[in-house]
Design a protein around this motif. Structure first.
Motif, mmCIF file in Angstrom:
data_model
loop_
_atom_site.group_PDB
_atom_site.id
_atom_site.type_symbol
_atom_site.label_atom_id
_atom_site.label_comp_id
_atom_site.label_asym_id
_atom_site.label_seq_id
_atom_site.Cartn_x
_atom_site.Cartn_y
_atom_site.Cartn_z
ATOM 1 N N UNK A 17 0.847 -1.194 0.000
ATOM 2 C CA UNK A 17 0.000 0.000 0.000
ATOM 3 C C UNK A 17 0.885 1.246 0.000
ATOM 4 N N UNK A 18 0.601 2.144 -0.910
ATOM 5 C CA UNK A 18 1.380 3.390 -0.978
ATOM 6 C C UNK A 18 0.412 4.561 -1.033
ATOM 7 N N UNK A 19 0.968 5.707 -0.812
ATOM 8 C CA UNK A 19 0.141 6.911 -0.879
ATOM 9 C C UNK A 19 0.465 7.715 -2.124
ATOM 10 N N UNK A 20 -0.548 8.134 -2.789
ATOM 11 C CA UNK A 20 -0.420 9.167 -3.820
ATOM 12 C C UNK A 20 -1.023 10.433 -3.220
ATOM 13 N N UNK A 21 -0.265 11.498 -3.311
ATOM 14 C CA UNK A 21 -0.726 12.747 -2.689
ATOM 15 C C UNK A 21 -1.377 13.644 -3.738
ATOM 16 N N UNK A 22 -2.610 13.952 -3.518
ATOM 17 C CA UNK A 22 -3.272 14.948 -4.345
ATOM 18 C C UNK A 22 -3.353 16.245 -3.543
ATOM 19 N N UNK A 23 -3.501 17.324 -4.260
ATOM 20 C CA UNK A 23 -3.550 18.628 -3.586
ATOM 21 C C UNK A 23 -4.937 19.224 -3.794
ATOM 22 N N UNK A 24 -5.503 19.714 -2.737
ATOM 23 C CA UNK A 24 -6.828 20.315 -2.831
ATOM 24 C C UNK A 24 -6.767 21.589 -3.671
ATOM 25 N N UNK A 25 -7.801 21.800 -4.445
ATOM 26 C CA UNK A 25 -7.841 23.034 -5.219
ATOM 27 C C UNK A 25 -7.995 24.225 -4.273
ATOM 28 N N UNK A 26 -7.395 25.318 -4.666
ATOM 29 C CA UNK A 26 -7.551 26.539 -3.897
ATOM 30 C C UNK A 26 -6.848 26.544 -2.569
ATOM 31 N N UNK A 27 -6.032 25.545 -2.322
ATOM 32 C CA UNK A 27 -5.268 25.549 -1.076
ATOM 33 C C UNK A 27 -4.030 24.692 -1.313
ATOM 34 N N UNK A 28 -3.195 24.651 -0.312
ATOM 35 C CA UNK A 28 -2.023 23.794 -0.488
ATOM 36 C C UNK A 28 -2.150 22.538 0.382
ATOM 37 N N UNK A 29 -3.380 22.222 0.743
ATOM 38 C CA UNK A 29 -3.595 21.041 1.585
ATOM 39 C C UNK A 29 -3.486 19.769 0.755
ATOM 40 N N UNK A 30 -2.767 18.800 1.296
ATOM 41 C CA UNK A 30 -2.570 17.543 0.590
ATOM 42 C C UNK A 30 -3.601 16.504 1.029
#
Lengths: 152, 708
Positions: A17-30
């Motif tokens: 199991x691995x993580x792919x990090x997406x970034x929220x639009x309009x912020x820098x929250x992952x």
């Protein structure tokens, strides 16, 4: 049995199991998103799989995270702690997105690639070349990116 | 009256001829014309020159050949003199190497081998040899102008010569003194003009000339400003958008402006060792006399011979805006050896040092009262470079930033006995990534400040607040350093330039995108990012000009700032080049955000250098307040244009083009006005407003006022 349970598992390259990090639009929250991967994937093959998933987007499509433009492709090569990610396809022609999305793209890419042990830096190239920014972009990518790049 | 004067002059000539024929000269032969002492002031390049013995003879100013004021005047224009007591000849070497020779008793001087007549000859009065100042000034190619009953000697821009070298155009501008300059670049769809301004320089060469050299099509030379401190501007018309760099030539009395189609050509044409965009106001480093009871122990031994007395008034003020009067640890007038160019250093040699950018510590800070004012003394571990600014009336704050310096110990607040000094602070202004120690002075009136090393102690920097107010034309900013003593062996043209932030009145606005790059689009609302950024930038330009700032736009139409066929990096660098070459005080890039999602909205201000966070936050706050847009905060991020500009820089993402609410706002003229007013207000709040000339009220920007 109990003794066996307490025995540390031998070090294995398998990462179910691995993580792919997406970034929220309009912020820098992952948004770390877990994916299962084939046990045989290690090293650059694992990185390529991770980045391919990042480009493909979340398993459940959503407009709440930043995504690479459709038609973008990527290949990853590893050398020491440096991963070189070559982006090609539509993103190599012209970037027409905004600044926050642009940052989000590279932040998600950097966090995803450096989630694999031993990789700390990400050098982005565009169509095989090191360039200061995306075509039409503003964010500097001519030096390797690290998680610290995005630290406030 | 005229007849009497001429009879006197004839008699003088006869007497001088007689005395000269009876050489050797001795004090016993004291025949000579009357020298009437005068308090008239002499100014050169905005700097008052204090003469010990200035007199009037036959209605014209004269001075002794070994007067410190004469040495200072010569040094200001890059010249030096050679004379030995008892000899008949005075040789003065101009900055360009040409020789001026005066002969006692002869009313003709020699200028580069050509005899030039004078109203009267150099003469002896007692043991002293006197020279007529006006003929000397003219021989130095200085304009002579009256000012408050005194004399202003104004260096001249003497020639503008274009040439083509490979793919670039080079325009050489020559002056009669070491040059300091500012550059600005105006770019529009129809006209591209590069203007190089020389404060303190006049010109007899005003006018236009066509140029048929590569990118340049013509040059216009004009003079403006007060006669005592004029500015000459050389405006070079270009065929199309271009990038440029400027660098000193030789001893500094000439500048080559290199104009290229793009940055790559420019870099290829400019030797790596050549400093580009050198346009600094150099604070001539002075030698402040040692205090009678100088508190901090000088870290270096005092010279063996006593330092020749430098009258406190002999070296004046923060007024000098130009390279000049380079006072080394060796006081002016000392030695008089023609082989030691102690007074002829070019501005660039001021910047020359074996290790000018090594980080140094400030190990001690003290304050003491001197006869001429209050002196702050900083003890340094080595040479440093500094930059100073002084705001104009009514905000007369002064600050001096020492680059690459760390203050040992806590920030200090110092006291002055001067009633008009409210506060003096020495603090670590920035630490990461740049180390900057700031000395800030808050007065209640305009102040004059001298900066220099302490006599006999080159590792002590003295900052002296004078009792007297500054000259009306006193400079408002400058840079300098303490490593001048290393200049002699350092070839000036091979040293890197310090970043220039030479124009504290100038703000560069960068409307994002344009030309071949429209930026983000919202076709539903008919909005194109490059159009909206230009619209806001133009409103911001008007607001800032209303505040009193000078403004340069990287573009004022829908076009690429750099080569339309160039790379994206070249385009971004071209925008940085505009600001860097102009020596701007601030750089503001205006953008409109966008997202793949229509949800995000609001405005964000980005910065890169940690020291710019306060600027970003101030502008963000005022923009939010003025426009009502959602506050998305300030964010540090590595955007190209705020990384590669050399001055405080921010990038404002005003709102989201992709958000319906924001897009509605962006389509409203009133919202664009509010955004521009907010950014302008933020700049005013951060800077305290533009520096303005002493004695002139700063244009005020009424709160909430619409743009003019």
């Amino acid at each position: 049995m109990a003794a066996a349970a307490c025995t540390p598992k031998p070090q294995s390259p398998v990462q179910p199991e691995v993580n792919v990090y997406f970034c929220k639009v309009g912020s820098d929250a992952l948004v770390p998103t877990p994916f299962s991967v084939d046990k045989s994937l290690v090293g650059s093959r694992l990185e390529n799989a991770l980045v391919a998933q990042l480009l493909a987007g979340p398993a459940v499509p959503t407009s709440t995270v930043v995504q690479f433009p459709a038609g973008t492709t990527a290949t990853v090569d590893l050398e020491g702690d440096l991963a070189t990610v070559d982006l090609n396809g539509s993103i190599a022609k012209a970037y027409r997105g905004g600044a926050s999305d642009e940052i989000g793209l590279f932040k998600s890419l950097t966090y995803t690639v450096t989630s694999v042990g031993g990789i700390a830096r990400v050098q982005v190239t565009i169509a095989g070349r090191k360039v200061p920014t995306l075509p039409g972009g503003e964010f500097e990518i001519d030096e390797p990116l690290t998680r610290e790049t995005f630290a406030q | 009256m005229t007849a009497i004067v001429w009879i006197g002059r004839v008699l003088l000539a006869l007497l001088c001829a007689l005395t000269c024929s009876l050489a050797p000269l001795t004090p016993a032969i004291a025949l000579g014309p009357m020298v009437t002492p005068t308090q008239a002031q002499v100014w050169v390049l905005g700097r008052q020159i204090a003469f010990a013995h200035l007199g009037i003879t036959y209605g014209d100013p004269v001075t002794q050949v070994d007067d410190p004021g004469l040495h200072a005047m010569l040094a200001t224009v890059g010249a030096r003199s050679s004379w030995q007591p008892g000899t008949r000849f005075v040789a003065i070497t101009r900055g360009d190497g040409k020789l001026i020779t005066f002969t006692l008793g002869s009313d003709a001087m020699s200028v580069d081998g050509v005899p030039v007549s004078m109203p009267f000859a150099p003469f002896n009065s007692g043991p002293e040899l006197y020279l007529p100042l006006v003929p000397l000034a003219k021989a130095l190619d200085l304009g002579v102008r009256g000012f408050r009953g005194g004399y202003v000697f104004v260096p001249q821009i003497v020639s503008v010569t274009p040439r083509r070298e490979g793919s670039v155009t080079i325009v050489r501008i020559e002056g009669s003194a070491p040059l300091t300059w500012h550059s600005s670049y105006a770019n529009s769809a129809r006209a591209h003009t590069l203007t190089v301004s020389f404060p303190g320089f006049g010109t007899d060469a005003a006018g236009s000339q066509p140029i048929a050299a590569g990118l340049a099509t013509g040059a216009d030379v004009s003079e403006s400003g007060p006669p005592g401190y004029p500015t000459t501007a050389v405006s070079i018309s270009l065929k199309h958008a271009a990038t440029f760099a400027s660098h000193r030539v030789g001893a500094g009395a000439a500048v080559d402006v290199v104009i290229a189609r793009d940055s790559a050509q420019l870099r290829a044409a400019t030797p790596a060792s050549t400093p580009s965009s050198v346009h600094v106001a150099v604070t001539p480093l002075q030698t402040l006399p040692a205090m009678p009871k100088n508190t901090p122990a000088p870290p270096t031994p005092a010279p063996a011979s006593p330092s020749p007395a430098i009258e406190p008034t002999a070296l004046t003020s923060s007024s000098p805006v130009v390279p000049s009067g380079v006072a080394t640890a060796e006081p002016l007038g000392a030695g008089a050896s023609p082989s030691v160019p102690s007074s002829s250093a070019s501005p660039l040699s001021l910047l020359a040092s074996p290790s000018p950018l090594t980080m140094q510590k400030i190990t001690d800070v003290s304050v003491a009262e001197a006869p001429t004012g209050t002196r702050i003394t900083l003890t340094l571990t080595g040479p440093v470079a500094f930059e100073w600014h002084r705001l104009g009336d009514p905000d007369d704050r002064y600050w001096l930033d020492i680059d690459r310096a760390v203050l040992v110990g806590a920030a200090q607040t110092l006291q002055s006995k001067l009633a008009f000094i409210k506060e003096i602070k020495v603090s670590q202004h920035a630490l990461d990534p740049d180390q900057v120690v700031r000395v800030s002075i808050t007065p209640t009136q305009a102040i004059d400040v001298r900066v220099g090393t302490i006599a006999g102690s080159p590792n002590q920097l003295g900052i002296e607040i004078e009792n007297q107010p500054p000259a009306p034309d006193a400079a408002l900013a400058g840079i300098g350093n303490t490593f001048v003593t290393a200049q002699a062996s350092a070839p000036p043209s091979t040293q890197p330039a310090l970043p220039a932030r030479a124009d504290p009145t100038l703000i560069v606005i960068d409307p994002g995108h344009g030309g071949s790059d429209p930026g983000s689009l919202n076709t539903g609302y008919g909005l194109t990012e490059s159009h909206v950024t230009l619209d806001i930038a133009e409103r911001l330009e008007a607001d800032l000009k209303h505040q009193g700032w000078h403004v340069v736009m990287t573009r004022d139409g829908d076009y690429d700032v750099g080569d339309p066929n160039g790379t994206d990096a070249q385009e971004l660098q071209a925008r940085c080049d505009v600001a860097n070459a102009a020596g701007a005080r601030l750089f503001v890039s205006v953008h409109i955000n966008s997202s793949v999602s229509s949800a995000p909205n609001g405005g964000t201000t980005y910065y890169w250098h940690p020291t710019d966070r306060a600027l970003a936050q101030t502008v963000q706050n005022d923009m939010i307040t003025a426009s009502g847009i959602t506050d998305d905060g300030v964010i540090r991020n590595n955007f190209y244009v705020i990384h590669h500009t050399m001055m405080p820089s921010i990038l404002v993402e005003v709102a989201y083009l992709s958000n319906p609410h924001d897009a509605t706002l962006l389509a409203r003229q009133s919202f664009l006005d509010q955004v521009a007013a907010g950014i302008a207000r933020g700049i005013a709040d951060f800077t305290g407003g533009p520096p303005s000339p002493v004695g002139q009220a700063r244009p005020q920007h009424p709160p909430g006022a619409p743009k003019p």
